[in-house]
Scaffold this motif. Structure first.
Motif, PDB file in Angstrom:
ATOM      1  N   VAL A   1      -7.865 -10.672  10.960  1.00 54.96           N
ATOM      2  CA  VAL A   1      -6.982  -9.969  10.099  1.00 54.96           C
ATOM      3  C   VAL A   1      -5.813 -10.858   9.532  1.00 54.96           C
ATOM      4  CG1 VAL A   1      -7.429  -7.815  10.579  1.00 54.96           C
ATOM      5  CG2 VAL A   1      -5.651  -9.021  11.614  1.00 54.96           C
ATOM      6  N   SER A   2      -6.055 -12.296   9.909  1.00 54.01           N
ATOM      7  CA  SER A   2      -5.070 -13.139   9.070  1.00 54.01           C
ATOM      8  C   SER A   2      -5.679 -13.961   7.995  1.00 54.01           C
ATOM      9  CB  SER A   2      -4.531 -14.237  10.223  1.00 54.01           C
ATOM     10  OG  SER A   2      -5.520 -15.135  10.514  1.00 54.01           O
ATOM     11  N   LYS A   3      -7.159 -13.759   7.789  1.00 50.73           N
ATOM     12  CA  LYS A   3      -7.807 -14.212   6.888  1.00 50.73           C
ATOM     13  C   LYS A   3      -7.882 -13.531   5.618  1.00 50.73           C
ATOM     14  CE  LYS A   3      -9.257 -17.579   9.753  1.00 50.73           C
ATOM     15  NZ  LYS A   3      -8.532 -18.949   9.602  1.00 50.73           N
ATOM     16  N   GLU A   4      -7.667 -14.302   4.443  1.00 46.44           N
ATOM     17  CA  GLU A   4      -7.545 -13.618   3.148  1.00 46.44           C
ATOM     18  C   GLU A   4      -8.828 -12.989   2.879  1.00 46.44           C
ATOM     19  OE1 GLU A   4      -6.442 -15.227  -1.254  1.00 46.44           O
ATOM     20  OE2 GLU A   4      -4.946 -15.653   0.413  1.00 46.44           O
ATOM     21  N   ASP A   5     -10.012 -13.484   3.049  1.00 42.48           N
ATOM     22  CA  ASP A   5     -11.245 -12.824   2.667  1.00 42.48           C
ATOM     23  C   ASP A   5     -11.278 -11.348   3.448  1.00 42.48           C
ATOM     24  OD1 ASP A   5     -11.574 -14.108   5.101  1.00 42.48           O
ATOM     25  OD2 ASP A   5     -13.862 -14.027   5.075  1.00 42.48           O
ATOM     26  N   VAL A   6     -10.868 -11.220   4.712  1.00 42.84           N
ATOM     27  CA  VAL A   6     -10.786 -10.138   5.432  1.00 42.84           C
ATOM     28  C   VAL A   6     -10.018  -9.122   5.035  1.00 42.84           C
ATOM     29  CG1 VAL A   6     -10.383  -9.053   7.806  1.00 42.84           C
ATOM     30  CG2 VAL A   6     -11.640 -11.312   7.701  1.00 42.84           C
ATOM     31  N   LEU A   7      -8.616  -9.596   4.528  1.00 46.17           N
ATOM     32  CA  LEU A   7      -7.603  -8.712   3.957  1.00 46.17           C
ATOM     33  C   LEU A   7      -8.296  -8.251   2.684  1.00 46.17           C
ATOM     34  CD1 LEU A   7      -4.543 -11.081   5.028  1.00 46.17           C
ATOM     35  CD2 LEU A   7      -5.150  -8.707   6.019  1.00 46.17           C
ATOM     36  N   LYS A   8      -8.812  -8.992   1.867  1.00 49.62           N
ATOM     37  CA  LYS A   8      -9.303  -8.691   0.734  1.00 49.62           C
ATOM     38  C   LYS A   8     -10.329  -7.608   0.612  1.00 49.62           C
ATOM     39  CE  LYS A   8     -11.610 -10.156  -3.496  1.00 49.62           C
ATOM     40  NZ  LYS A   8     -12.030 -11.343  -4.415  1.00 49.62           N
ATOM     41  N   GLN A   9     -11.272  -7.615   1.601  1.00 49.12           N
ATOM     42  CA  GLN A   9     -12.241  -6.701   1.827  1.00 49.12           C
ATOM     43  C   GLN A   9     -11.635  -5.368   2.332  1.00 49.12           C
ATOM     44  OE1 GLN A   9     -15.445  -6.942   1.027  1.00 49.12           O
ATOM     45  NE2 GLN A   9     -15.247  -4.808   1.207  1.00 49.12           N
ATOM     46  N   ALA A  10     -10.361  -5.485   3.106  1.00 52.61           N
ATOM     47  CA  ALA A  10     -10.000  -4.260   3.549  1.00 52.61           C
ATOM     48  C   ALA A  10      -9.040  -3.504   2.459  1.00 52.61           C
ATOM     49  CB  ALA A  10      -8.821  -4.560   4.486  1.00 52.61           C
ATOM     50  N   LEU A  11      -8.587  -4.166   1.571  1.00 56.04           N
ATOM     51  CA  LEU A  11      -8.004  -3.640   0.470  1.00 56.04           C
ATOM     52  C   LEU A  11      -9.011  -2.939  -0.488  1.00 56.04           C
ATOM     53  CD1 LEU A  11      -5.634  -6.550  -0.493  1.00 56.04           C
ATOM     54  CD2 LEU A  11      -4.894  -4.373   0.313  1.00 56.04           C
ATOM     55  N   LEU A  12      -9.998  -3.506  -0.623  1.00 56.39           N
ATOM     56  CA  LEU A  12     -11.260  -2.983  -1.544  1.00 56.39           C
ATOM     57  C   LEU A  12     -11.639  -1.591  -0.894  1.00 56.39           C
ATOM     58  CD1 LEU A  12     -13.017  -6.295  -2.600  1.00 56.39           C
ATOM     59  CD2 LEU A  12     -11.455  -4.922  -3.981  1.00 56.39           C
TER      60      LEU A  12
ATOM     61  N   ALA B   1       0.658  -1.353  -0.103  1.00 54.40           N
ATOM     62  CA  ALA B   1       0.096  -0.053  -0.002  1.00 54.40           C
ATOM     63  C   ALA B   1       0.917   1.396   0.044  1.00 54.40           C
ATOM     64  CB  ALA B   1      -0.879   0.060   1.250  1.00 54.40           C
ATOM     65  N   LYS B   2       2.277   1.291   0.353  1.00 52.75           N
ATOM     66  CA  LYS B   2       2.911   2.208   0.462  1.00 52.75           C
ATOM     67  C   LYS B   2       2.954   3.125  -0.800  1.00 52.75           C
ATOM     68  CE  LYS B   2       7.293   1.711   1.647  1.00 52.75           C
ATOM     69  NZ  LYS B   2       8.433   1.115   2.393  1.00 52.75           N
ATOM     70  N   GLN B   3       3.296   2.189  -1.920  1.00 49.49           N
ATOM     71  CA  GLN B   3       3.579   2.856  -2.970  1.00 49.49           C
ATOM     72  C   GLN B   3       2.222   3.680  -3.823  1.00 49.49           C
ATOM     73  OE1 GLN B   3       3.859  -0.176  -6.303  1.00 49.49           O
ATOM     74  NE2 GLN B   3       3.194  -1.445  -4.635  1.00 49.49           N
ATOM     75  N   PHE B   4       1.374   3.610  -2.866  1.00 49.16           N
ATOM     76  CA  PHE B   4       0.055   4.300  -3.606  1.00 49.16           C
ATOM     77  C   PHE B   4      -0.290   5.281  -2.557  1.00 49.16           C
ATOM     78  CE2 PHE B   4       0.098  -0.289  -5.106  1.00 49.16           C
ATOM     79  CZ  PHE B   4      -0.196   0.197  -6.567  1.00 49.16           C
ATOM     80  N   GLY B   5       0.406   5.528  -1.599  1.00 45.18           N
ATOM     81  CA  GLY B   5      -0.120   6.557  -0.475  1.00 45.18           C
ATOM     82  C   GLY B   5      -1.030   6.002   0.134  1.00 45.18           C
ATOM     83  N   LYS B   6      -1.299   4.708   0.463  1.00 50.53           N
ATOM     84  CA  LYS B   6      -2.455   4.214   1.123  1.00 50.53           C
ATOM     85  C   LYS B   6      -2.196   3.517   2.589  1.00 50.53           C
ATOM     86  CE  LYS B   6      -5.940   4.819  -1.911  1.00 50.53           C
ATOM     87  NZ  LYS B   6      -7.394   5.355  -1.698  1.00 50.53           N
ATOM     88  N   GLN B   7      -1.126   3.666   2.846  1.00 47.44           N
ATOM     89  CA  GLN B   7      -0.594   2.865   3.993  1.00 47.44           C
ATOM     90  C   GLN B   7      -1.263   3.000   5.254  1.00 47.44           C
ATOM     91  OE1 GLN B   7       3.486   3.305   5.098  1.00 47.44           O
ATOM     92  NE2 GLN B   7       3.841   1.265   5.284  1.00 47.44           N
ATOM     93  N   THR B   8      -1.768   4.319   5.602  1.00 45.93           N
ATOM     94  CA  THR B   8      -2.117   4.831   6.963  1.00 45.93           C
ATOM     95  C   THR B   8      -3.731   4.373   6.731  1.00 45.93           C
ATOM     96  OG1 THR B   8      -0.717   6.543   7.607  1.00 45.93           O
ATOM     97  CG2 THR B   8      -2.927   6.766   8.191  1.00 45.93           C
TER      98      THR B   8
ATOM     99  N   GLU C   1      -4.190  -7.849  -7.125  1.00 44.37           N
ATOM    100  CA  GLU C   1      -2.649  -7.661  -7.275  1.00 44.37           C
ATOM    101  C   GLU C   1      -1.997  -7.466  -6.002  1.00 44.37           C
ATOM    102  OE1 GLU C   1      -0.544  -4.453 -10.063  1.00 44.37           O
ATOM    103  OE2 GLU C   1      -0.892  -3.402  -8.358  1.00 44.37           O
ATOM    104  N   ALA C   2      -2.623  -6.975  -4.979  1.00 46.35           N
ATOM    105  CA  ALA C   2      -2.160  -6.828  -3.701  1.00 46.35           C
ATOM    106  C   ALA C   2      -1.966  -8.520  -2.918  1.00 46.35           C
ATOM    107  CB  ALA C   2      -2.919  -6.124  -2.702  1.00 46.35           C
ATOM    108  N   LEU C   3      -2.798  -9.096  -2.858  1.00 53.60           N
ATOM    109  CA  LEU C   3      -3.287 -10.475  -2.533  1.00 53.60           C
ATOM    110  C   LEU C   3      -2.109 -11.513  -3.269  1.00 53.60           C
ATOM    111  CD1 LEU C   3      -6.780 -10.930  -1.730  1.00 53.60           C
ATOM    112  CD2 LEU C   3      -5.098 -10.608  -0.240  1.00 53.60           C
ATOM    113  N   ALA C   4      -1.504 -10.965  -4.347  1.00 50.92           N
ATOM    114  CA  ALA C   4      -0.699 -11.853  -5.025  1.00 50.92           C
ATOM    115  C   ALA C   4       1.097 -11.642  -4.407  1.00 50.92           C
ATOM    116  CB  ALA C   4      -0.327 -11.465  -6.577  1.00 50.92           C
ATOM    117  N   LYS C   5       0.887 -10.560  -3.631  1.00 49.28           N
ATOM    118  CA  LYS C   5       2.048 -10.137  -3.144  1.00 49.28           C
ATOM    119  C   LYS C   5       2.499 -11.190  -1.978  1.00 49.28           C
ATOM    120  CE  LYS C   5       3.785  -6.854  -5.435  1.00 49.28           C
ATOM    121  NZ  LYS C   5       5.119  -6.653  -5.954  1.00 49.28           N
TER     122      LYS C   5
END
Length: 219
Positions: free
Chosen positions: A136-147, A112-119, A155-159
């Protein structure tokens, strides 16, 4: 143009005092009206780097790690709830709450840092864990947070499966540990001065003034 004040915040997404500390820092920055002079970067720290995938009951974990009794934990949680209320953040502790592994969250924060979205992502994940009872260890929760913060989730989850991305987080973690960071939050100003813990707003104001206000010229 004057260089921005770089603030590194070494933190974990499941660290409650990190949230309180950040909110105090944010208020200090707003009160001084210096938002445009500040650049914040979140640095990785895992409170529980060896936490297994299934996590661990929070009360059991705190008892094992610190020797705290359930009664002591109840008092400290109420302290956090009150501190959260004072900064507009909800800590919702509940029976059966679990401590989870946060390494993948740190990989996504680096992305997220490269997009200025870290905070934005940091606070979304912290809110999901403490206020919304989400793992927040679950992929579906992480995905929703990214969205939720407008990032490309695929792209993020591929990392998470990218060895280079994972190594970068480990390298950053080690860097700060080598500098002596053992507890969080640790807030570092221009890599010159650091404070640990959820410092009061006035403490942050004093440090911010030191770095952002012109020095008086002695006669």
């Amino acid at each position: 143009m004057k260089d921005k004040l770089k603030i590194d915040i070494v933190s974990d997404v499941v660290c409650p005092w990190c949230t309180v500390g950040y909110k105090h820092l944010q208020k200090a920055i707003e009160d001084l009206n210096i938002e445009d002079q500040i650049e914040i970067e979140w640095q990785p720290f895992e409170l529980n780097p060896h936490m297994p995938e299934e996590g661990q009951d929070l009360t059991e974990h705190i008892t094992q790690k610190y020797g705290s009794t359930p009664e002591q934990q109840k008092v400290s949680r109420q302290r956090l709830v009150d501190a959260g209320n004072n900064v507009g953040f909800t800590f919702d502790y509940f029976d059966g709450m679990r401590v989870v592994n946060t390494f993948n969250a740190h990989v996504l924060l680096e992305y997220a840092k490269q997009f200025g979205k870290q905070t934005e992502l940091k606070m979304r994940l912290t809110t999901a864990f403490f206020s919304e009872r989400k793992d927040v260890s679950k992929e579906d929760v992480l995905k929703q947070a990214l969205l939720d913060v407008g990032l490309n989730a695929e792209e993020a989850l591929a990392k998470l499966k990218d060895d280079d991305a994972r190594f970068e987080v480990q390298r950053n973690k080690q860097y700060w540990q080598n500098l002596g960071v053992r507890s969080v939050p640790t807030v570092v100003f221009n890599r010159k001065e650091a404070v640990t813990g959820a410092q009061p707003i006035e403490v942050f104001k004093s440090i911010l003034k030191e770095f952002t206000q012109p020095k008086a010229i002695k006669a």
